[in-house]
Design an enzyme around this catalytic site. Structure first.
Site: not given
Ligand code: AGP
Length: 607
Positions: A2, A27, A75, A101-102, A483, A487, A490, A506, A602
Site C-alpha cells: 500500500c 508499489r 494492495w 499499510n500492513g 532470474e 523476469k 513476472e 533428469h 514492489k
C-alpha cells in the site's frame, strides 16, 4: 504494498495527496481513497481500480478548502479489492479516518469484541478495526494520543498508519511497526508517506520513523513520541540527495528500461569509495568490526535470492567461506542450526520484505550477526542489521527488479574480495584482476546496452508466440537462468522455468519440442563444453535455442547472442542485462503493464 501519504500545510491538501499517490503507484494497488476535513466535516472519497477513478470522484466535489488530509493506495490483503474495502476507513460516527499499510493479525478477535458491543462494520478489512478501536477509546474520554497508544497496544501485527480526526483539525497522527513510514519536513508544511518520492518535490528533509514510534504533525511542527509511553523521542532530520528526475522515467518508456540502462552507473556508484585496485583491496569499513565469518547464510526472496545464489559461487571460490543460500520464507520456518561465528547476509532491495525481515529476526534470536545488504536508506532491514551494506542503486521504481540485482552482485563481489583478502584465500593478483574487471564493467556495459536492446527486441518478436520457455545455466550462471525465467514470467506472463543445465537429462528434456524454446547461458568458461553438449541434446529433439555466449564460443544454434567476457564469474554482469532486456522487450511487444505487472507489488511487506 500500500501507498500512504498525509499532508498538513498551506496548500490545498487533496491535489498534493493525489500527486503523492501517483508517485507511489509503483508499489502496486487495486483501489485508492482520500480523507480530509472541510467546513467542520470529515470527507472520505474512495474508488476501486486506478487513481483516475478516484480523481473522477473527487472532480464532482469542491475539495480545495482542505489544507490537511490523508491518502492511500491499497494492495489487498484482507477483503476483495472493492470500494467498501478501500482506505480510508472511519468509525461509525465518522469522527476519524485511518489509512494503514500492513496486517493486523488479531483483527478478527478485536472485531468480534467490538461487534459484541454493538459496533457495525462496513468492510471486510483488518484496518477498519483500528478506526473503531481508536474511537472506542476516545469515547471513554481519552485524548487522541492516549487513545492511539492504547489502540496500538491492543493490536498485533504490522502497521504504518495515519489518522485524521475531527477533534484536531489540521493535525495528523501516525505510527509504524514493521511497515515503512517516513516524515517529510517542509516549510510551513509537513508530510507523512510510505516512501520518499511521494513528497520529494516539496522537501528533501526526511525523518525516518522507527518501530514503536508515533508522530504528531501539523503545518508548523512535528513531534515524535514513544507509542507506548508518549515520551518524546529525539530524531535526526536527514537530507535526501535524490532529485525528482531520478525517480521519474527520464525519457525512457518505462521505469524498468530506465533502470536497466542505469546499471553501468549502479556498478560505479556501488563501488564508489570501496575499491583500491592497485592494492587489490575492497574497502568496506562497514565490516571492520565484524570478525571473519566461519560460515555465511544468505537469506533473501525473489531476485535478491538469485543474486545471493550467484554470491555463493564467488564467496566460496574467492573468499573460501562456506556459504549457504536460503529462500527467506523457508529459512524463517525451519529450524536452522546457527553456530557462533555464523553470519547471515540478508539481501533486500526494499529492506521491507516481510519474509527476509523475519529471517533476520530469527538469526539474531539465535545469536548470529546480520549483514543487511539493501538499497533503501533507513529501511527496516537497515535498522535491524548489525552491519548495513548499502548497495547505493538509487530508487528502483519498476516492480521488476533489475538494477538492484546488478548492485547486489557488485556488493557481493566486493564482499568476496574483502573476505578473500582477510582470509588469505585470494591472491593479491587475483584481487587486483577482479577489481580491475569490476571497474571496467560500467564502460563496457554502457557501450553494449544499446546493441543488446536491439537484439533483445528482434529475438522477443521472433519468440512472441511461445507459451513456455526453458532457461538453462551452469555454475554462477544457473542463478541467472533462474532470474531470466523470473523476469519473463513476472512481466510478460509467459511461463518460464530456470534449470541447472546439467539437470536436463533428469526430466526436463522430455518437454523439448519446437514450440518450447530454450534460452541458454553459455559463457566461454570451463563449463562451456558441458553446456554445449546439453544444447546439442536439445537441438537433437527439435528444440529452438537462444544461446547467450561470448565471442569464440563456436555454438551452432538457432540464435547465437554474443556479449563480451569479463573476469571469471563477472561475465554475469554482461549477461544479466541481456536477460532483462529480452523479458522487457517481450512484455512491451505483448502490450503488458511492464512497470506494474498484475498481482505483483514492489515490496512484499506481508507474508
Ligand atoms: C523481482 O523482480 C520481484 N519484484 C521480486 O521477486 C523481488 O525481488 C522480491 O520480492 C524481493 O524484494 P526485495 O529485494 O525488496 O526484498
Amino acid at each position: 504494498m500500500c501507498g500512504i501519504i498525509g499532508y498538513c500545510g498551506h496548500r490545498p491538501a487533496v491535489p498534493v495527496i493525489l500527486e503523492g499517490l501517483r508517485r507511489l503507484e509503483y508499489r502496486g494497488y487495486d483501489s485508492a481513497g482520500v480523507a480530509f476535513l472541510q467546513q467542520g466535516a470529515l470527507h472520505v472519497v474512495r474508488a476501486e481500480g486506478k487513481l483516475a477513478n478516484l480523481e473522477r470522484r473527487l472532480g464532482e466535489q469542491n475539495v480545495f478548502l482542505a489544507t490537511s488530509g490523508i491518502g492511500h493506495t491499497r494492495w489487498a490483503t484482507h477483503g476483495l479489492p472493492v470500494e467498501k474495502n478501500a482506505h480510508p476507513h472511519t468509525d461509525a460516527a465518522r469522527r476519524l479516518a485511518v489509512i494503514h499499510n500492513g496486517i493486523i493479525e488479531n483483527f478478527q478477535e478485536i472485531k468480534n469484541g467490538l461487534q459484541a458491543c454493538g459496533c457495525v462494520f462496513a468492510s471486510d478489512t483488518d484496518t477498519e478495526v483500528l478506526a473503531h478501536l481508536l474511537a472506542s477509546f476516545m469515547d471513554q474520554g481519552l485524548g487522541i494520543e492516549k487513545a492511539l497508544s492504547r489502540t496500538l497496544d491492543r493490536v498485533e501485527g504490522t502497521y504504518a498508519l495515519v489518522v485524521v480526526c475531527l477533534d484536531e483539525p489540521g493535525v495528523l497522527y501516525a505510527a509504524r511497526k514493521s511497515s515503512p513510514l517516513v516524515l517529510g519536513v517542509g516549510v510551513g508544511e509537513n508530510f507523512l508517506a510510505s516512501d520518499i518520492p511521494a513528497f520529494l518535490p516539496y522537501t528533501r528533509d526526511v525523518v525516518f520513523l522507527e518501530d514503536g514510534e508515533m508522530v504528531r504533525i501539523d503545518a508548523a511542527s512535528w513531534r515524535v513520541m514513544d507509542a507506548a509511553t508518549l515520551a518524546p523521542v529525539d530524531k535526526d532530520v536527514r537530507r535526501i540527495t535524490w532529485d525528482v528526475a531520478a525517480a521519474q522515467k527520464g525519457g525512457y518508456k518505462h521505469f524498468m528500461l530506465k533502470e536497466i540502462f542505469e546499471q553501468p552507473k549502479v556498478i560505479a556508484d556501488c563501488m564508489a569509495g570501496r575499491v583500491d585496485v592497485a592494492a587489490g583491496r575492497a574497502i568496506l569499513p562497514e565490516l571492520a568490526a565484524l570478525p571473519r565469518p566461519e560460515r555465511l547464510f544468505i537469506v533473501a526472496c525473489g531476485t535478491s535470492f538469485h543474486a545471493g545464489l550467484w554470491g555463493m559461487y564467488v564467496l566460496e571460490r574467492w573468499a573460501g567461506v562456506p556459504t549457504r543460500v536460503e529462500i527467506a520464507s523457508e529459512f524463517r520456518y525451519r529450524d536452522p542450526i546457527l553456530l557462533p561465528g555464523d553470519v547471515v547476509v540478508a539481501i533486500s532491495q526494499s529492506g521491507e520484505t516481510a519474509d527476509t525481515l523475519a529471517g533476520v529476526r530469527l538469526a539474531r534470536e539465535r545469536g548470529a550477526k546480520v549483514i543487511g545488504l539493501c538499497n533503501v536508506v533507513g529501511s527496516s532491514l537497515a535498522r535491524e542489521s548489525d552491519v548495513v551494506f548499502y548497495t547505493q542503486a538509487g530508487p528502483e521504481i519498476s516492480v521488476a527488479s533489475t538494477k538492484a540485482m546488478c548492485s547486489q552482485l557488485t556488493a557481493l563481489t566486493l564482499l568476496a574480495v574483502h573476505l578473500g583478502e582477510v582470509g588469505g584465500r585470494m591472491s593479491r593478483q587475483d584481487r587486483m584482476d577482479c577489481l580491475h574487471g569490476l571497474c571496467r564493467l560500467p564502460g563496457i556495459l554502457e557501450a553494449e546496452l544499446p546493441g543488446m536492446r536491439e537484439r533483445a527486441c528482434l529475438l522477443a518478436k521472433a519468440h512472441s508466440e511461445a507459451t513456455s520457455f526453458l532457461y538453462l545455466g551452469r555454475g554462477p550462471y544457473y542463478p541467472l537462468a533462474l532470474e531470466g525465467a523470473l523476469k519473463l514470467k513476472e512481466i510478460s506472463y509467459i511461463h518460464a522455468e530456470g534449470y541447472a543445465a546439467g539437470e536436463m537429462k533428469h526430466g526436463p528434456i522430455a518437454l523439448i519440442d519446437p514450440r518450447f524454446p530454450t534460452f541458454a547461458l553459455a559463457p566461454v568458461d570451463e563449463l562451456f563444453p558441458k553446456v554445449k553438449s546439453n544444447l546439442e541434446e536439445v537441438q537433437a529433439r527439435g528444440g529452438r535455442i537462444i544461446a547467450l555466449t561470448n565471442p569464440g564460443g563456436d555454438l551452432r544454434v538457432d540464435d547465437v547472442w554474443e556479449v563480451p567476457r569479463s573476469f571469471g564469474p563477472l561475465s554475469a554482469f554482461l549477461m544479466l542485462p541481456a536477460l532483462q532486456l529480452f523479458a522487457y522487450e517481450m512484455a512491451d511487444y505483448l502490450g503488458k503493464d511492464v512497470d506494474q505487472p498484475r498481482n505483483l507489488a514492489k515490496s512484499v511487506t506481508v507474508e
